[in-house]
Design a protein around this motif. Structure first.
Motif, PDB file in Angstrom:
ATOM      1  N   GLY A  47      10.484  22.915  94.090  1.00  0.00           N
ATOM      2  CA  GLY A  47      10.023  23.885  93.118  1.00  0.00           C
ATOM      3  C   GLY A  47       9.125  24.970  93.678  1.00  0.00           C
ATOM      4  N   GLU A  48       8.278  24.615  94.612  1.00  0.00           N
ATOM      5  CA  GLU A  48       7.378  25.613  95.201  1.00  0.00           C
ATOM      6  C   GLU A  48       8.173  26.657  95.975  1.00  0.00           C
ATOM      7  OE1 GLU A  48       4.348  23.751  97.501  1.00  0.00           O
ATOM      8  OE2 GLU A  48       3.281  22.942  95.741  1.00  0.00           O
ATOM      9  N   GLU A  49       9.143  26.196  96.746  1.00  0.00           N
ATOM     10  CA  GLU A  49       9.995  27.117  97.494  1.00  0.00           C
ATOM     11  C   GLU A  49      10.798  28.002  96.537  1.00  0.00           C
ATOM     12  OE1 GLU A  49      13.789  26.901 100.590  1.00  0.00           O
ATOM     13  OE2 GLU A  49      12.450  25.164 100.402  1.00  0.00           O
ATOM     14  N   GLY A  50      11.249  27.385  95.429  1.00  0.00           N
ATOM     15  CA  GLY A  50      12.015  28.141  94.446  1.00  0.00           C
ATOM     16  C   GLY A  50      11.197  29.235  93.791  1.00  0.00           C
ATOM     17  N   LEU A  51       9.934  28.940  93.479  1.00  0.00           N
ATOM     18  CA  LEU A  51       9.069  29.939  92.846  1.00  0.00           C
ATOM     19  C   LEU A  51       8.794  31.103  93.795  1.00  0.00           C
ATOM     20  CD1 LEU A  51       7.468  30.666  90.325  1.00  0.00           C
ATOM     21  CD2 LEU A  51       5.504  29.465  91.315  1.00  0.00           C
ATOM     22  N   LYS A  52       8.607  30.800  95.069  1.00  0.00           N
ATOM     23  CA  LYS A  52       8.387  31.862  96.053  1.00  0.00           C
ATOM     24  C   LYS A  52       9.616  32.761  96.157  1.00  0.00           C
ATOM     25  CE  LYS A  52       5.112  29.257  98.937  1.00  0.00           C
ATOM     26  NZ  LYS A  52       4.905  28.601 100.258  1.00  0.00           N
ATOM     27  N   ALA A  53      10.794  32.149  96.171  1.00  0.00           N
ATOM     28  CA  ALA A  53      12.023  32.936  96.267  1.00  0.00           C
ATOM     29  C   ALA A  53      12.192  33.819  95.037  1.00  0.00           C
ATOM     30  CB  ALA A  53      13.230  32.004  96.413  1.00  0.00           C
ATOM     31  N   PHE A  54      11.860  33.277  93.851  1.00  0.00           N
ATOM     32  CA  PHE A  54      12.006  34.060  92.622  1.00  0.00           C
ATOM     33  C   PHE A  54      11.056  35.255  92.622  1.00  0.00           C
ATOM     34  CE2 PHE A  54      11.307  35.133  88.180  1.00  0.00           C
ATOM     35  CZ  PHE A  54      12.606  35.160  87.695  1.00  0.00           C
ATOM     36  N   GLY A  55       9.896  35.092  93.220  1.00  0.00           N
ATOM     37  CA  GLY A  55       8.920  36.176  93.274  1.00  0.00           C
ATOM     38  C   GLY A  55       9.303  37.296  94.223  1.00  0.00           C
ATOM     39  N   LYS A  56      10.220  37.003  95.147  1.00  0.00           N
ATOM     40  CA  LYS A  56      10.591  37.997  96.161  1.00  0.00           C
ATOM     41  C   LYS A  56      11.896  38.716  95.857  1.00  0.00           C
ATOM     42  CE  LYS A  56       8.343  35.454  99.951  1.00  0.00           C
ATOM     43  NZ  LYS A  56       8.583  34.716 101.233  1.00  0.00           N
ATOM     44  N   GLN A  57      12.759  38.115  94.998  1.00  0.00           N
ATOM     45  CA  GLN A  57      14.081  38.679  94.754  1.00  0.00           C
ATOM     46  C   GLN A  57      14.397  38.685  93.265  1.00  0.00           C
ATOM     47  OE1 GLN A  57      17.202  37.079  97.507  1.00  0.00           O
ATOM     48  NE2 GLN A  57      15.583  35.708  98.221  1.00  0.00           N
ATOM     49  N   ALA A  58      15.379  39.475  92.890  1.00  0.00           N
ATOM     50  CA  ALA A  58      15.859  39.498  91.511  1.00  0.00           C
ATOM     51  C   ALA A  58      17.101  38.611  91.413  1.00  0.00           C
ATOM     52  CB  ALA A  58      16.192  40.920  91.085  1.00  0.00           C
ATOM     53  N   PHE A  59      17.141  37.744  90.414  1.00  0.00           N
ATOM     54  CA  PHE A  59      18.265  36.830  90.225  1.00  0.00           C
ATOM     55  C   PHE A  59      18.896  37.051  88.852  1.00  0.00           C
ATOM     56  CE2 PHE A  59      15.626  34.714  93.399  1.00  0.00           C
ATOM     57  CZ  PHE A  59      16.577  34.308  94.326  1.00  0.00           C
ATOM     58  N   ASP A  60      20.199  36.804  88.785  1.00  0.00           N
ATOM     59  CA  ASP A  60      20.926  36.931  87.531  1.00  0.00           C
ATOM     60  C   ASP A  60      20.917  35.642  86.725  1.00  0.00           C
ATOM     61  OD1 ASP A  60      22.235  39.717  87.752  1.00  0.00           O
ATOM     62  OD2 ASP A  60      22.715  38.779  89.681  1.00  0.00           O
ATOM     63  N   ILE A  61      20.694  34.506  87.406  1.00  0.00           N
ATOM     64  CA  ILE A  61      20.656  33.210  86.730  1.00  0.00           C
ATOM     65  C   ILE A  61      19.976  32.199  87.643  1.00  0.00           C
ATOM     66  CG2 ILE A  61      22.920  32.455  87.590  1.00  0.00           C
ATOM     67  CD1 ILE A  61      23.405  31.221  84.795  1.00  0.00           C
ATOM     68  N   CYS A  62      19.302  31.212  87.044  1.00  0.00           N
ATOM     69  CA  CYS A  62      18.620  30.166  87.809  1.00  0.00           C
ATOM     70  C   CYS A  62      19.178  28.800  87.414  1.00  0.00           C
ATOM     71  CB  CYS A  62      17.119  30.184  87.531  1.00  0.00           C
ATOM     72  SG  CYS A  62      16.302  31.738  87.924  1.00  0.00           S
ATOM     73  N   ILE A  63      19.439  27.962  88.420  1.00  0.00           N
ATOM     74  CA  ILE A  63      19.874  26.585  88.192  1.00  0.00           C
ATOM     75  C   ILE A  63      18.802  25.689  88.808  1.00  0.00           C
ATOM     76  CG2 ILE A  63      21.684  24.869  88.556  1.00  0.00           C
ATOM     77  CD1 ILE A  63      23.597  27.248  89.033  1.00  0.00           C
TER      78      ILE A  63
END
Length: 230
Positions: free
Chosen positions: A35-51
């Motif tokens: 989850g921590e890695e996922g939150l960092k990735a979300f903060g750096k890029q724009a995503f169309d959907i999250c799983i």
């Protein structure tokens, strides 16, 4: 090319899903192991959907989903977990999740759900672009874009589903919003469980609007609900 944030702590399953969705679904998939890695990735890029896998180390999927939803109230979220208890499903939807899939699942089913969800989101966005974003509800002002209710200098922040439900009620002000219409539009399924979840959101909306006696959300027996403004 649509971009997916996939957060899965099982490395074998994660790589399998990533490869399948990239090859068969033609998505760009960013895979994170917790989850921590996922939150960092979300903060750096724009995503169309999250799983998001629910049971993960460091930060579980529900916590991650809640933090993602604070940052972006509209990005679609699918929770994936081996747990199938009703309270887990309730948590998924209460946190603003758009879908919930229980392990083990067929990868083909996940792809179908992703495509269906992206199609619904695209359709909703197109329709909403043509509809009003601000509503007068008695002495209240509701801004759907910011998900805020304003009243005498104070404001109340709504969750995504609260805002969606209030918008539907406003669009049909003083007319009946059927229960089935609301459930299909917001939860995409009019089953009993989603109906109970919607009742909770209606109770919250009534609480937010209780300061103005001219405003009331009433039950219309056998049909649905009505936002009454006198």
């Amino acid at each position: 090319m649509k971009k997916i944030l996939l957060v899965e702590d099982d490395p074998n399953l994660g790589l399998l899903l990533q490869d399948y969705l990239q090859i068969k679904g033609n998505f760009e998939v960013v895979l994170c192991a917790d989850g921590e890695e996922g939150l960092k990735a979300f903060g750096k890029q724009a995503f169309d959907i999250c799983i998001l896998d629910v049971m993960m180390p460091k930060k579980d999927g529900f916590t991650l989903g809640k933090e993602i939803r604070k940052s972006d109230p509209n990005v679609p979220i699918i929770f994936a977990t081996a747990k199938s208890m009703m309270e887990d499903k309730a948590s998924a939807y209460d946190l603003g999740g758009d879908d919930y899939i229980t392990k083990p699942f067929r990868i083909e089913e996940l792809l179908l759900r992703i495509n269906a969800l992206l199609k619904r989101v695209s359709t909703v966005q197109t329709v909403q672009e043509e509809e009003p974003k601000q509503f007068e509800i008695g002495n209240y002002t509701f801004d759907y874009t910011t998900q805020l209710i304003h009243f005498k200098g104070a404001q109340q922040k709504l969750s995504t589903k609260e805002a969606e439900l209030l918008r539907l009620l406003c669009l049909k002000k003083n007319s009946v919003l059927t229960r089935e219409e609301a459930l299909i539009h917001i939860w995409h399924d009019d089953n009993y469980f989603n109906g109970r979840s919607m009742d909770v959101f209606l109770s919250k909306l009534r609480k937010y609007l209780r300061e103005d006696p001219k405003v009331e959300i009433i039950n219309v027996h056998g049909k649905g609900y009505k936002l009454v403004v006198n």
